[in-house]
Design a protein around this motif. Structure first.
Motif, PDB file in Angstrom:
ATOM      1  N   ASN A   1      45.386  18.313  71.812  1.00 12.31           N
ATOM      2  CA  ASN A   1      44.755  18.973  70.738  1.00 12.31           C
ATOM      3  C   ASN A   1      43.331  18.203  70.471  1.00 12.31           C
ATOM      4  O   ASN A   1      43.327  17.061  70.311  1.00 12.31           O
ATOM      5  N   THR A   2      42.360  18.908  70.186  1.00  7.62           N
ATOM      6  CA  THR A   2      41.064  18.251  69.794  1.00  7.62           C
ATOM      7  C   THR A   2      40.507  18.423  68.560  1.00  7.62           C
ATOM      8  O   THR A   2      40.340  19.708  67.970  1.00  7.62           O
ATOM      9  N   TRP A   3      39.990  17.455  67.641  1.00 12.21           N
ATOM     10  CA  TRP A   3      39.492  17.749  66.438  1.00 12.21           C
ATOM     11  C   TRP A   3      38.123  17.213  66.405  1.00 12.21           C
ATOM     12  O   TRP A   3      37.967  16.290  66.728  1.00 12.21           O
ATOM     13  N   ILE A   4      37.145  18.051  65.576  1.00  9.47           N
ATOM     14  CA  ILE A   4      36.046  17.288  65.474  1.00  9.47           C
ATOM     15  C   ILE A   4      35.562  17.436  63.786  1.00  9.47           C
ATOM     16  O   ILE A   4      35.873  18.417  63.306  1.00  9.47           O
ATOM     17  N   GLY A   5      35.123  16.413  63.163  1.00 11.07           N
ATOM     18  CA  GLY A   5      34.651  16.363  61.887  1.00 11.07           C
ATOM     19  C   GLY A   5      33.254  16.437  61.550  1.00 11.07           C
ATOM     20  O   GLY A   5      32.656  16.796  62.440  1.00 11.07           O
ATOM     21  N   ARG A   6      32.808  16.353  60.312  1.00  7.35           N
ATOM     22  CA  ARG A   6      31.667  16.678  59.924  1.00  7.35           C
ATOM     23  C   ARG A   6      30.597  15.577  60.550  1.00  7.35           C
ATOM     24  O   ARG A   6      29.306  16.016  60.787  1.00  7.35           O
ATOM     25  N   THR A   7      31.026  14.538  61.070  1.00 10.01           N
ATOM     26  CA  THR A   7      29.955  13.490  61.762  1.00 10.01           C
ATOM     27  C   THR A   7      29.996  13.910  63.230  1.00 10.01           C
ATOM     28  O   THR A   7      29.134  13.296  63.877  1.00 10.01           O
ATOM     29  N   ARG A   8      30.701  14.994  63.798  1.00  9.48           N
ATOM     30  CA  ARG A   8      30.603  15.222  65.191  1.00  9.48           C
ATOM     31  C   ARG A   8      31.384  14.509  66.252  1.00  9.48           C
ATOM     32  O   ARG A   8      31.129  14.685  67.330  1.00  9.48           O
TER      33      ARG A   8
ATOM     34  N   SER B   1      40.890  13.364  70.339  1.00 13.33           N
ATOM     35  CA  SER B   1      41.771  13.882  70.981  1.00 13.33           C
ATOM     36  C   SER B   1      43.189  13.508  70.590  1.00 13.33           C
ATOM     37  O   SER B   1      43.452  12.197  70.321  1.00 13.33           O
ATOM     38  N   TYR B   2      44.241  14.396  70.475  1.00 17.94           N
ATOM     39  CA  TYR B   2      45.783  14.138  70.187  1.00 17.94           C
ATOM     40  C   TYR B   2      46.575  14.605  71.414  1.00 17.94           C
ATOM     41  O   TYR B   2      46.523  15.793  71.760  1.00 17.94           O
ATOM     42  N   HIS B   3      47.338  13.493  71.780  1.00 16.20           N
ATOM     43  CA  HIS B   3      48.355  13.859  72.923  1.00 16.20           C
ATOM     44  C   HIS B   3      49.727  13.891  72.547  1.00 16.20           C
ATOM     45  O   HIS B   3      50.223  13.236  71.926  1.00 16.20           O
ATOM     46  N   TRP B   4      50.410  15.228  72.922  1.00 16.49           N
ATOM     47  CA  TRP B   4      51.637  15.437  72.693  1.00 16.49           C
ATOM     48  C   TRP B   4      52.474  15.837  73.763  1.00 16.49           C
ATOM     49  O   TRP B   4      52.138  16.552  74.668  1.00 16.49           O
TER      50      TRP B   4
END
Length: 261
Positions: A186-193, A197-200
């Protein structure tokens, strides 16, 4: 303030469809939010005809009745966060957007474009309206990769993440954005760009309501005051465990076990 008021749980407003199987939709929201320590209030967007293997029909609420329910509910109860799932019609998108225009609380949008069994649940016009009217109010959007590409017109994860922010979302979590043998990323991007990545571990089987579980629990953590990145991480961990301990209630997709300790 009385002791009872001090102990009041955060309230999360869910705009969701009704899944008769109880695996997804509003019932998933209620369970995940309860596990997050929150109270769920709700306005049902649509009734569905489905089970764990088949989706047959979608019947959105009438706009007038939907607006009446929302106004009466929110005149009485203050909301600490909002979770948006299946919507069902352009008119409901516009009513939700009008309600959120002055919102001071976090909003999680799970942009459901199709059912787990493959049914199309959003027209191109509804997608355009969702993008225009709801994205600017969204704290975290939680599409799967297929949904993210459809929403942005991009052809890969990295550009889709940035495009979702360009379209107005505060942050974006694309689920199952990439996979290798035995692993989901899964991949997340916040306001700072900055991208994380999160591995499960990839679990066997298929699941009904995993996206609803993730987005509702995420909204609950935000309502409880977690920073966005912390809430995103806790929601993924919680959801993974609900899938690891999923139950076979019907004949096809598994039900997440949202109250597993």
């Amino acid at each position: 303030m009385s002791p009872m008021e001090n102990d009041t749980k955060p309230v999360v407003l869910a705009f969701s469809g009704h899944d008769p199987s109880g695996a997804a939709g509003l019932q998933a929201d209620i369970e995940a939010l309860a596990r997050a320590g929150c109270h769920c209030v709700s306005v049902i967007t649509s009734l569905t005809t489905q089970n764990t293997s088949e989706f047959k029909a979608l019947a959105p609420q009438s706009p007038a009745r939907f607006r009446e329910q929302l106004e009466l509910l929110t005149e009485d109860i203050s909301v600490d966060a909002c979770k948006i799932g299946l919507i069902g019609s352009i008119q409901l998108v516009e009513i939700i957007a009008d309600y959120l225009k002055d919102a001071k609380f976090p909003v999680v949008l799970d942009p459901i474009l199709g059912s787990g069994s493959g049914a199309n649940l959003a027209t191109p016009a509804l997608i355009r309206n969702m993008t225009k009217h709801l994205f600017p109010h969204t704290t975290v959007i939680t599409p799967n990769l297929e949904e993210a590409l459809a929403l942005t017109g991009c052809n890969e994860t990295a550009t889709a993440l940035h495009s979702l922010l360009d379209l107005g979302c505060g942050s974006a979590l694309i689920t199952a954005a990439d996979s290798a043998r035995g692993e989901v990323i899964n991949t997340w991007i916040g306001r700072t760009r900055e991208v994380h990545s999160y591995h499960w571990e990839k679990l066997p089987g298929t699941y009904h309501g995993s996206g609803c579980t993730l987005s509702a629990y995420l909204a609950g953590r935000l309502a409880r005051g977690d920073p966005v990145r912390v809430a995103v991480e806790k929601a993924q961990e919680y959801t993974w465990h609900t899938l690891k301990h999923a139950q076979r209630i019907g004949k096809s997709q598994l039900h997440p076990e949202r109250f597993h300790q």
